[in-house]
Every structure is written in C-alpha cells, then in structure tokens.
Design a protein around this motif. Structure first.
Motif, PDB file in Angstrom:
ATOM      1  N   ASP A  67       1.177  -1.682   0.238  1.00  0.00           N
ATOM      2  CA  ASP A  67      -0.098  -0.136   0.329  1.00  0.00           C
ATOM      3  C   ASP A  67       0.964   1.371  -0.358  1.00  0.00           C
ATOM      4  O   ASP A  67       0.328   2.851   0.111  1.00  0.00           O
ATOM      5  N   ASP A 101       6.226   4.378   5.692  1.00  0.00           N
ATOM      6  CA  ASP A 101       5.124   4.494   6.716  1.00  0.00           C
ATOM      7  C   ASP A 101       5.103   5.974   6.534  1.00  0.00           C
ATOM      8  O   ASP A 101       4.025   6.964   6.994  1.00  0.00           O
ATOM      9  N   SER A 202      -6.632   1.848  10.410  1.00  0.00           N
ATOM     10  CA  SER A 202      -5.721   0.598  10.191  1.00  0.00           C
ATOM     11  C   SER A 202      -4.520   0.016  10.269  1.00  0.00           C
ATOM     12  O   SER A 202      -3.816   0.167  10.302  1.00  0.00           O
ATOM     13  N   ASN A 203      -4.168   1.755   9.436  1.00  0.00           N
ATOM     14  CA  ASN A 203      -2.843   1.979   9.068  1.00  0.00           C
ATOM     15  C   ASN A 203      -1.869   1.428   9.821  1.00  0.00           C
ATOM     16  O   ASN A 203      -0.582   1.053  10.140  1.00  0.00           O
ATOM     17  N   TYR A 204      -2.204   2.996  10.585  1.00  0.00           N
ATOM     18  CA  TYR A 204      -1.331   3.344  11.753  1.00  0.00           C
ATOM     19  C   TYR A 204      -1.656   2.173  12.670  1.00  0.00           C
ATOM     20  O   TYR A 204      -0.449   1.564  13.182  1.00  0.00           O
ATOM     21  N   ASP A 206      -1.594  -1.470  12.699  1.00  0.00           N
ATOM     22  CA  ASP A 206      -1.031  -2.556  11.827  1.00  0.00           C
ATOM     23  C   ASP A 206       0.374  -2.504  11.577  1.00  0.00           C
ATOM     24  O   ASP A 206       1.212  -3.364  11.547  1.00  0.00           O
ATOM     25  N   ARG A 207       1.043  -0.632  11.359  1.00  0.00           N
ATOM     26  CA  ARG A 207       2.003  -0.712  11.335  1.00  0.00           C
ATOM     27  C   ARG A 207       2.804  -0.753  12.856  1.00  0.00           C
ATOM     28  O   ARG A 207       3.836  -1.197  13.244  1.00  0.00           O
TER      29      ARG A 207
END
Length: 286
Positions: A67, A101, A202-204, A206-207
C-alpha cells in the motif's frame, strides 16, 4: 553481474535477481522500458541500486509494496543507504517500514494541504548524526517526490533513526529464558484504554503491530538514555497526555514481564505511535 528482472514497478524501477540468490531494487531512466519479467537489464542504465541483503529486508519490501508507492519506498531505501555509507550507521531493518510509512503519510498530508509542522522536541544537540542524516533525508524526499516539506520535518525523520539505532557489536545482557508475547501484552493495555483497530486507524495500528515484532530485538540492543532533558519529557506529556499515560502503562507491563525498562527514546516512540492511532478517536483532542 547479470541482472534478471523479478518484478517491474514502472519504466524506471524494478526488482532484480543477482548472483548468489541476492536481490536488489534498481532505478534508472527507462531501465525497464519494454522489458518483461525474466529478461535481463542493462547495468549501464542503473543510476541507483539498493541491495536486499537479508530475508527480513525482502519481507519488509513486499510488506511495504502492498500500500505504499514505489517512489516512496525507493526514497526510503536511498535515505537508509546514505546513512550507512556516509556515517556507517547501523539500524534495525524495520526502519524501512516505519520510515516509509511516515514519508508516505507526510506526502499525502502535504498534497491534501493538511500538513502540519512537527511538534517533536528538538534533540539535535544529543543526536548529531541522526539529525545530519535526517537533514539530507529531507532533501532526498523533497527532490524525489517533488514536494517542499519544511525544515521541522527533520525532527520526525531523525526520530526514526534514533529509535532504530543498533550497534554492530551490541551484546545481549537480558535473560533470554523469559519469552514474552509483546503483541498480546500491549494489545491488552490498549484494550484497557478502549483503543481498538478501526477502519480509520487501521494503517497506523497495523504498522504499530509490525513495530512490535521487532521489540525483542530492540530490547536486546537497548542502550542507556542519553539523558533527555526534563523539558522534553514535560513537553510530550503536555502535548500528548493520553498517549503518554498509555505509553507509561505499556512500559510498566514490559518491565514486569521482561525485567527491562524502556529508555526514554523508546518510550517517546511508543507515545507517538499511540497518538497516531488514537488521534481520529479524540484521545488527545482536549
């Protein structure tokens, strides 16, 4: 050296198989134009090459490519490559994930006219090399992505190197008989504070979970504090009171379970991770 195309991203960027089962990202104007997987590339067209030296670095790359645009990924590799060649700087592999990210997030906010200067305290007097790396990193980002992030962005970039720093000869002084599932432990603390994985975070989230996969490595390489100024700690607690409280709870749980206390730079990084995850939900909104 024979360069066999493994994957093409665009006319100028590809992953290649090298000799001895090694892989690398290569960049060059038109280097992959009219090429296909399995064909060879002209090495004379290579402008930059980033070696994927370890299995982890290859895994990290494919995780990122899910992504994050390839231009952001290669920009990250260029910055880390600069740190290693210019300063012989040793950093854990997960810096590729955290830094990519961050750069992508900053890029999107800039393009959406929502970018805000960093509120991270200036620690350049204590981390000179990291700030020199970040200063060049900012130039690389602005040049490669054709944007104009401000000088305050150096603080954000430096923090990634501060947190990921390791020593090539670091020794392990911890009791390795204690096995701890850090992801489970930290999720428990987050749930106690009503922090869940949501569509918006979700992106933050998951990372952050990926970051936790390297926490054992971080603890085995953890160094003594560089004596953070009390002013820095007070600023973070003032600006991010909710995140600071949760980061301290996590630190206490880790100390209880693993017998080691997070140093202040690690605690600061946890603080920022949590703030990013919770900002949509208004934890620090007040």
């Amino acid at each position: 050296m024979q360069l066999i195309i493994k994957q093409i991203f665009n006319n100028n960027t590809a992953i290649v198989d090298l000799d001895d089962d090694q892989q690398a990202i290569v960049k060059g104007k038109g280097i992959a134009f009219h090429k296909s997987k399995g064909e060879t590339l002209d090495s004379e067209k290579i402008e930059k090459i980033f070696y994927l030296d370890t299995v982890d670095s290859q895994k990290n790359l494919y995780f990122l490519l899910k992504d994050i645009p390839i231009d952001v990924v290669t920009t990250t590799y260029e910055i880390v490559d600069y740190a290693r060649k210019k300063f012989n700087y040793h950093a854990l592999d997960y810096i590729y994930i955290t830094l990519s990210d961050h750069i992508y997030g900053a890029y999107k906010r800039y393009m959406d006219n929502q970018y805000k200067p960093s509120h991270i305290p200036d620690m350049s007097d204590k981390y000179i090399e990291e700030y020199l790396i970040a200063s060049e990193g900012l130039k690389i980002i602005n040049r490669n992505l054709n944007i104009d992030l401000p000088m305050s962005e150096i603080r954000n970039l430096a923090l990634h190197f501060i947190n990921a720093q390791t020593s090539s000869d670091s020794s392990n002084n911890l009791d390795m008989t204690k096995k701890v599932d850090f992801t489970k432990l930290i999720k428990k603390v987050m749930l106690q504070n009503n922090i869940f994985r949501t569509k918006s975070n979700s992106n933050y989230y998951d990372r952050f979970m990926v970051h936790l996969q390297y926490l054992e490595q971080r603890l085995n390489n953890i160094s003594a504090d560089t004596n953070f100024d009390q002013k820095i700690e007070l600023e973070m607690e003032r600006d991010y009171p909710g995140s600071t409280s949760i980061a301290k709870q996590i630190s206490a749980e880790i100390k209880s379970a693993r017998g080691v206390e997070l140093n202040n730079k690690e605690l600061l990084y946890f603080n920022i991770h949590i703030q990013r995850i919770t900002q949509e939900d208004g934890l620090n909104g007040a």
